[in-house]
Design an enzyme around this catalytic site. Structure first.
Site, PDB file in Angstrom:
ATOM      1  N   HIS A 122       0.868  -1.178   0.000  1.00  0.00           N
ATOM      2  CA  HIS A 122       0.000   0.000   0.000  1.00  0.00           C
ATOM      3  C   HIS A 122       0.910   1.235   0.000  1.00  0.00           C
ATOM      4  CE1 HIS A 122      -2.797   2.910   1.886  1.00  0.00           C
ATOM      5  NE2 HIS A 122      -3.782   2.098   1.534  1.00  0.00           N
ATOM      6  N   ASP A 199       3.232  -4.418   8.092  1.00  0.00           N
ATOM      7  CA  ASP A 199       2.019  -3.621   7.965  1.00  0.00           C
ATOM      8  C   ASP A 199       0.848  -4.596   8.095  1.00  0.00           C
ATOM      9  OD1 ASP A 199      -0.271  -2.429   7.046  1.00  0.00           O
ATOM     10  OD2 ASP A 199       0.566  -1.756   5.134  1.00  0.00           O
ATOM     11  N   GLN A 202      -4.396  -5.081   7.043  1.00  0.00           N
ATOM     12  CA  GLN A 202      -5.414  -5.968   6.445  1.00  0.00           C
ATOM     13  C   GLN A 202      -5.432  -7.356   7.078  1.00  0.00           C
ATOM     14  OE1 GLN A 202      -7.755  -5.179   4.443  1.00  0.00           O
ATOM     15  NE2 GLN A 202      -7.071  -3.149   3.846  1.00  0.00           N
ATOM     16  N   LYS A 225     -10.437  -0.540  10.744  1.00  0.00           N
ATOM     17  CA  LYS A 225     -10.626  -1.748   9.925  1.00  0.00           C
ATOM     18  C   LYS A 225     -10.964  -2.956  10.806  1.00  0.00           C
ATOM     19  CE  LYS A 225      -7.178  -0.285   6.497  1.00  0.00           C
ATOM     20  NZ  LYS A 225      -7.931   0.145   5.316  1.00  0.00           N
ATOM     21  N   CYS A 364      -4.776   2.596  -3.583  1.00  0.00           N
ATOM     22  CA  CYS A 364      -3.524   3.093  -2.967  1.00  0.00           C
ATOM     23  C   CYS A 364      -2.384   2.109  -3.190  1.00  0.00           C
ATOM     24  CB  CYS A 364      -3.694   3.371  -1.482  1.00  0.00           C
ATOM     25  SG  CYS A 364      -4.889   4.633  -1.134  1.00  0.00           S
TER      26      CYS A 364
END
Ligand code: PMP
Length: 407
Positions: A122, A199, A202, A225, A364
């Site tokens: 991302h 990261d 997600q 999220k 993104c």
């Protein structure tokens, strides 16, 4: 596994309609919806305990501080961190990665150092490293993927050399859904004495994360999220790193002593939390973690997998010309696709008219789009409250839209 009607009843937004059709919300990878208990906690904070944190001697301020700090401990336990001092609150994943790039990278990287990332990152895990290039001439080395969207581990291994200083990699791709073998990636990097930032934006909404088991040096994620409030994110960092890093921003809360001649800083995590934090939303984030624990992230993952497999199967069988992007063996509830050569934007707009919310565009991840040779995709992403019936509505709508755009 769980009563889906009971789950849905906790999310009032799911009752609304769009163009006189029931809303089918399939943009959960961008942000998931929020259960009533989280919003109730926010209301309660505003009505009963709103006072600035960390500095008040009065009761209300102390109560607000306790609520915020209890969430820090809640997050520590949730991700299996060694110490609550390893939990830094940020505005989100983006700010967390910017913090590490500016503070860790700005201090410990030197000209010519290499940072390994992947082509599926991302922008939040690309641009902060490029901003750092204005200060230090680091080289970014993105690892490729195969046709299914899986990382090329051999290439990853081959990238390590004496100049490799850092690895920054997504746990799960927001476009392809690919779940990367981060534990293995970390083990390989540590074999070369290279620290790793994961990261996890997600991954964490549907994966049990144990940062100690992963041995991640940094792990970042966003509350919004995870069925939580907006404006809150977490940077987990091993204490040895956080202690060695300089502050990212200056201001209140992050200091020890201030004079015009010399200022000393607080210890982590407050060293990295300059200014008034979003204490109301941080406190309410705790309730989102309660929700995740109550339902069980494993159950959420299994439910989303079922929806994803069912939807994918029907899309392949029933939508002529469909092009799927991201078919990894290990993937989460994200389906990126194009209807033949129809523009993703047209598909998204027409689906909206039928009550279906999907994301369109580059997500993104422009370097990934370039890598795939496309401008963008349509992305449907599932959450705990989505149903098989909603997938049916989505597929039927998709058939209509495909007939309109490609018929
Ligand atoms: N990384 C990934 C993989 C993401 O999907 C996102 C959100 N789309 C981010 C980082 C950035 O998260 P936020 O906007 O909450 O800071």
């Amino acid at each position: 596994m769980f009563d889906i009607n009971d789950i849905r009843s906790q999310f009032p937004i799911l009752d609304r309609s769009v163009y006189n059709r029931p809303l089918v919300y399939l943009d959960n990878a961008a942000t998931s919806q929020t259960p009533r208990r989280v919003v109730d906690a926010i209301e309660k904070s505003y009505f009963e305990t709103k006072a600035n944190v960390h500095r008040g001697v009065f009761s209300v301020s102390q109560e607000a501080t306790e609520l915020m700090e209890a969430t820090r401990t809640r997050v520590q336990k949730y991700i299996g961190a060694e110490s609550r001092d390893e939990i830094v609150f940020t505005r989100g994943t983006t700010e967390a990665i910017n913090l590490v790039a500016a503070s860790y990278g700005g201090t410990f990287f030197k000209d010519g150092d290499e940072v390994i990332l992947t082509v599926m990152e991302h922008h939040a895990n690309i641009v902060p490293w490029q901003l750092l290039q204005n200060r230090v001439k680091i080289v970014l080395r993105p690892v490729s993927i195969n046709e299914k969207g899986e990382l090329d581990i051999d290439e990853y291994k081959s990238f390590f050399n004496e100049k490799t200083r850092f690895v920054a990699v997504c746990h799960t791709s927001n476009v392809l859904g690919t779940i990367n073998p981060v534990k293995e990636l970390i083990e390989i990097a540590h074999g070369h004495n290279v620290p790793v930032l994961v990261d996890g934006a997600q991954a964490i909404p549907h994966t049990r994360i144990d940062v100690k088991d992963l041995d991640a040096d940094f792990y970042t994620f966003s509350s919004h999220k995870m069925y939580g409030p907006t404006g809150v994110g977490v940077l987990y960092g091993k204490l040895k790193h956080l202690s060695a890093m300089p502050p990212y921003q200056g201001g209140g809360e992050m200091i020890d002593q201030v004079s015009f001649e010399k200022t000393t800083y607080a210890e982590p995590p407050l060293k990295f939390e300059a200014g008034t934090p979003d204490f109301v939303d941080i406190a309410a984030f705790s309730l989102a973690l309660d929700f995740l624990d109550e339902v069980g992230v494993e159950n959420i993952a299994a439910h989303e997998k079922e929806l994803t497999e069912y939807a994918t199967k029907r899309m392949i069988a029933e939508i002529p010309g469909i092009r799927l992007f991201g078919t990894a063996e290990k993937k989460c509830g994200v389906i990126s696709f194009l209807l033949g050569h129809a523009h993703h934007y047209d598909t998204g707009m027409l689906l909206d008219k039928l009550g279906i919310a999907v994301r369109t565009g580059h997500h993104c991840a422009q370097p990934l789009m370039r890598y795939l040779g496309i401008e963008g995709t349509v992305r449907a992403s599932f959450a705990v409250y989505n149903t098989i019936e909603e997938v049916d509505t989505f597929i039927n709508a998709l058939k209509r839209v495909n007939a309109m755009l490609n018929g």
